[in-house]
Design an enzyme around this catalytic site. Structure first.
Site, PDB file in Angstrom:
ATOM      1  N   ASP A  59       0.843  -1.209   0.000  1.00  0.00           N
ATOM      2  CA  ASP A  59       0.000   0.000   0.000  1.00  0.00           C
ATOM      3  C   ASP A  59       0.878   1.259   0.000  1.00  0.00           C
ATOM      4  O   ASP A  59       2.067   1.210   0.291  1.00  0.00           O
ATOM      5  CB  ASP A  59      -0.968  -0.015   1.194  1.00  0.00           C
TER       6      ASP A  59
HETATM    7  C1  BGC Z   1      -5.112   3.287   0.519  1.00  0.00           C
HETATM    8  C2  BGC Z   1      -5.391   2.232  -0.514  1.00  0.00           C
HETATM    9  C3  BGC Z   1      -5.363   2.831  -1.899  1.00  0.00           C
HETATM   10  C4  BGC Z   1      -4.022   3.501  -2.122  1.00  0.00           C
HETATM   11  C5  BGC Z   1      -3.845   4.075  -3.510  1.00  0.00           C
HETATM   12  C6  BGC Z   1      -3.884   4.121   0.174  1.00  0.00           C
HETATM   13  O1  BGC Z   1      -3.771   5.234   0.978  1.00  0.00           O
HETATM   14  O2  BGC Z   1      -4.947   2.661   1.771  1.00  0.00           O
HETATM   15  O3  BGC Z   1      -6.634   1.638  -0.249  1.00  0.00           O
HETATM   16  O4  BGC Z   1      -5.624   1.858  -2.850  1.00  0.00           O
HETATM   17  O5  BGC Z   1      -3.875   4.537  -1.167  1.00  0.00           O
HETATM   18  O6  BGC Z   1      -4.583   5.205  -3.696  1.00  0.00           O
END
Ligand code: BGC
Length: 784
Positions: free
Chosen positions: A303
């Site tokens: 993530d």
């Molecule tokens: C979130 C994810 C998301 C990613 C990309 C992160 O902050 O936890 O769920 O897919 O950002 O935007």
């Protein structure tokens, strides 16, 4: 039961000793779906092509495939890097995200395909969470429909639109089990139940990936966040989690396993630590479970800056260690941190990371790119982009989805009949509240390309229905704040009308979704005051709650005759609400999370353990009379029971359950275990349980018939109830239908004290029920 503490060392040992550690049939195979149309990620011919390509790649080019940046609007703290173009030409980037138009996608893709040495296409991702341009209700709402086909279709529409803009990868579905309404991201998932979570996970994957991943309108799914993210302590986002292996296996992992079994091409590792080991550097979950036990062949994406965050977690004191730990644990791709770009080559040279492990990770990335057909068709037809959006059928589907997501919580009689549906003779309506004429919030917290301009508001739809002159609109307050004058205007509007409709709730982007944990779960700002003032006018009030989670509104549930959870309904909010208010659509949504009375009850979930001192009926009006009433598991100042249980939802009609029939009152654990086969998708039925459901009301309606089980006498204590099947049926007034559930051995399997899935001798209680708190029941037995 073994703790997961020090698991990384144990996992490393396990990997060395038993590379083919088998797994018994997991709970993820409990699915109400028929045979899936799973897309294979690869075939022998493609595997050969990948090997050939790998042989041509330099170490730097290989590492490049593991690097991912946000080239559009960042969603959080990032690296600040902007020199993507040059890096792409050098083959130093594998994937980009947050780019939203075919033109921009193609511009970057041309650099990769035409100017990099090996012409490897980029993979473009985006958070397409509940629609791309056609915006559907937020996932918590979609799940409340309990309609798997609808969820699949909404994901299909999202895939068609997103792929037309060149996006072939969505960071969805979020399959985190959410048991705590303080956690803002509850809005992004399918609620608290693993069985429903598995079914929803499969529906999303089928919708996004279609029958062939290389079809131009298919996009790769990403089941996230692996794993345990929803168990954040105190509901505070990004917080640590402590989850026993039993709970992990039986509750948190199954939706991920289901997504993978359905063919999900990618997985995202989570931000949280799990029993002390960050999920994005956790070899037990990422390698032992995901790859060894489940045989996952796709990409594990870390993530957003999760790899760099290993330093803040405290398991690495520098970027090079963070990169090494994440990579060796099993994270293939580094989203935004840039740590793989900065350190992986050096880590191979120093011997800390074997190049063979890099090859395997790159192989997985290339496998997904091949599977998507990106090598043959890297570009997107810009001329077709606009035409793919907002198709009339998609908009109708968005409206249907919204209608099916509403959960009618209360519908008391005013005079002689229930307040809802509103009578066609209702002349004047007061429409009050900060969400009554709001476009942006209807889109939820993560709207991709959804635009407020495309939203039909409740006010507009109501005016279209009854005539603008009959709608007395007053904002009444802001979501946060508001003036005495606004309150007074609202009271006046109510006084001038036959009925008042209040549209109250949360601000979607600020108060729900990521980084939006709340310690108080009431109506924000002055909205409770507004509600109470309008109710005090004596006019019948319909309260519509717009939120990404259940809100604690005990006063409202006592004093307001009609209350409906509208969630954030998407672009068709207005028409869907008006059709429901006037009875053209009959509410059929059912709660997928237990609705709390007080924040202090959280985490609150129906499938909890009984404890050794379960409380009976709690009378808060008086102190416990004796030790038996006092020394039980209860609060002295609140009920244990939720305001509304999991599975609950009213309809404009009513249903009666009767005539429970079970074909077998005894089964043997030995026989059930023999039928519990490794990797089998559909288990043979061992038990059939049915009941007669009758529509006793005067309108047609949809009932979601739920089958629950409780196992007693097992080696590990089991919840007071567990959902094991459900069926959505439509019944005409007066109609009776026999609903039958076929249960396989997997329905009775638990993760036991021997650390495996197995069926054990037990007393079984089975309910066929309208929700998790009632139903017709029978007991049976699993003998040795
Ligand atoms: C979130 C994810 C998301 C990613 C990309 C992160 O902050 O936890 O769920 O897919 O950002 O935007």
């Amino acid at each position: 039961m073994k703790s997961l503490l020090h698991r990384s060392a144990v996992a490393a040992l396990i990997l060395l000793l038993c590379p083919l550690a088998p797994s018994l049939a997991p709970l993820s195979e409990r699915t109400p779906q028929a045979a899936s149309t799973r897309t294979a990620l690869s075939d022998p011919g493609t595997e050969k092509k990948i090997e050939e390509l790998l042989r041509k790649m330099t170490l730097e080019e290989k590492v490049g495939q593991l690097v991912q940046y946000s080239a559009g609007q960042p969603t959080g703290p990032g690296t600040g890097r902007t020199d993507y173009e040059d890096m792409i030409r050098k083959g130093e980037v594998g994937a980009l995200f947050n780019i939203t138009t075919a033109r921009q996608v193609n511009a970057f893709q041309h650099l990769a395909v035409e100017q990099s040495r090996l012409h490897i296409p980029l993979l473009f991702g985006l958070d397409v969470i509940h629609g791309f341009k056609t915006e559907f209700p937020v996932p918590l709402a979609l799940a409340s429909s309990w309609n798997l086909e609808l969820v699949e279709q909404s994901a299909r529409v999202a895939a068609r639109e997103a792929s037309a803009s060149g996006i072939r990868w969505t960071f969805s579905p979020m399959v985190d089990i959410a048991r705590d309404a303080r956690w803002g991201r509850m809005a992004e998932g399918s609620g608290e139940d693993p069985y429903l979570g598995m079914a929803m996970a499969r529906a999303y994957v089928r919708g996004y990936q279609g029958t062939r991943l290389d079809a131009p309108d298919s996009i790769a799914a990403c089941a996230k966040h692996f794993v345990g993210y929803g168990a954040a302590e105190g509901g505070r986002d990004y917080n640590s989690t402590e989850i026993s292996e039993h709970t992990l296996r039986q509750f948190y992992l199954p939706p991920f396993h289901a997504a993978i079994d359905e063919g999900a091409a990618t997985i995202m590792s989570a931000f949280n630590s799990l029993n002390g080991v960050p999920a994005s550097a956790n070899p037990f979950t990422l390698t032992q479970i995901l790859r060894r036990e489940w045989g996952f062949q796709g990409i594990v994406d870390g993530d957003y800056t999760a790899l760099a965050e290993l330093i803040a977690h405290g398991i690495a004191n520098d970027g090079v260690t963070a990169a090494r730990k994440a990579f060796l644990a099993g994270v293939d791709m580094d989203m935004v941190s840039s740590l793989y770009h900065d350190h992986l080559v050096q880590l191979v040279h120093s011997g800390d990371v074997p190049e063979s492990a890099i090859d395997e990770a790159v192989h997985r990335v290339l496998r997904v790119k091949f599977a998507l057909g990106l090598f043959e068709h890297p570009f997107t037809e810009e001329t077709k982009e606009a035409g793919a959006m907002l198709h009339p059928d998609s908009i109708v589907l968005a409206r249907t989805a919204a209608e099916q997501s509403f959960v009618l919580l209360k519908n008391a009689k005013v005079a002689t009949s229930p307040l809802l549906p509103l009578s066609a003779t209702t002349k004047t309506l007061a429409l009050i509240g900060p969400l009554a004429d709001d476009r942006a919030n209807m889109l939820g917290s993560w709207a991709a390309q959804g635009r407020p301009a495309n939203v039909s508001t409740l006010r507009a739809a109501l005016a279209a229905r009854v005539g603008a002159q009959n709608v007395h609109y007053a904002k009444g307050s802001e979501i946060l704040g508001g003036s005495d004058t606004q309150l007074a205007e609202a009271v006046k509007a109510a006084e001038q009308s036959d009925i008042a409709i209040l549209a109250l709730g949360e601000n979607a982007p600020e108060m729900t979704g990521e980084a939006a944990a709340r310690a108080f779960l009431g109506l924000p700002g002055r909205q409770e005051e507004l509600l109470e003032k309008v109710v005090a006018t004596g006019k019948p009030v319909v309260l519509l709650i717009f939120s990404g989670r259940p809100l604690t509104l005990p006063w409202a549930f006592e004093h307001v005759p009609a209350v409906m959870a509208a969630w954030f309904p998407g672009m068709q909010a207005g028409p869907a609400l008006v059709r429901t208010l006037f009875g053209e659509a009959n509410p059929s949504g059912r709660l997928v999370v237990s609705w709390p009375r007080s924040v202090g009850q959280e985490p609150l979930y129906y499938n909890a353990l009984n404890t050794g001192r379960p409380a009976g009926k709690i009378d808060l009006a008086r102190p416990p009379r004796n030790g038996l009433e006092k020394y039980v598991s209860r609060y002295i100042d609140e009920q244990n029971a939720p305001q509304f249980p999991f599975g609950f939802g009213l309809s404009y009609t009513a249903f009666r359950y009767g005539n429970l029939h079970i074909d077998k009152m005894q089964m043997s654990a030995k026989t059930l275990n023999e039928g519990l086969q490794v990797g089998e998708y559909k288990q043979n039925a061992v038990l059939s349980a049915g009941a007669d459901i009758t529509n006793t009301g005067t309108s047609a309606g949809v009932e979601t018939v739920q089958c629950y089980l409780r196992l007693q006498g097992t080696s590990v204590a089991q919840p007071v109830r567990v959902l094991s099947k459900f069926q959505r049926i439509t019944l005409a007034p007066g109609e009776t239908r026999k609903v039958t559930f076929l249960l396989g051995p997997d329905a009775f399997a638990i993760w036991n004290d021997q650390q495996k899935f197995a069926v054990e001798p037990a007393k079984v209680t089975l309910w066929i029920a309208p929700d998790s708190s009632q139903g017709v029941q029978a007991t049976l037995e699993i003998t040795k």
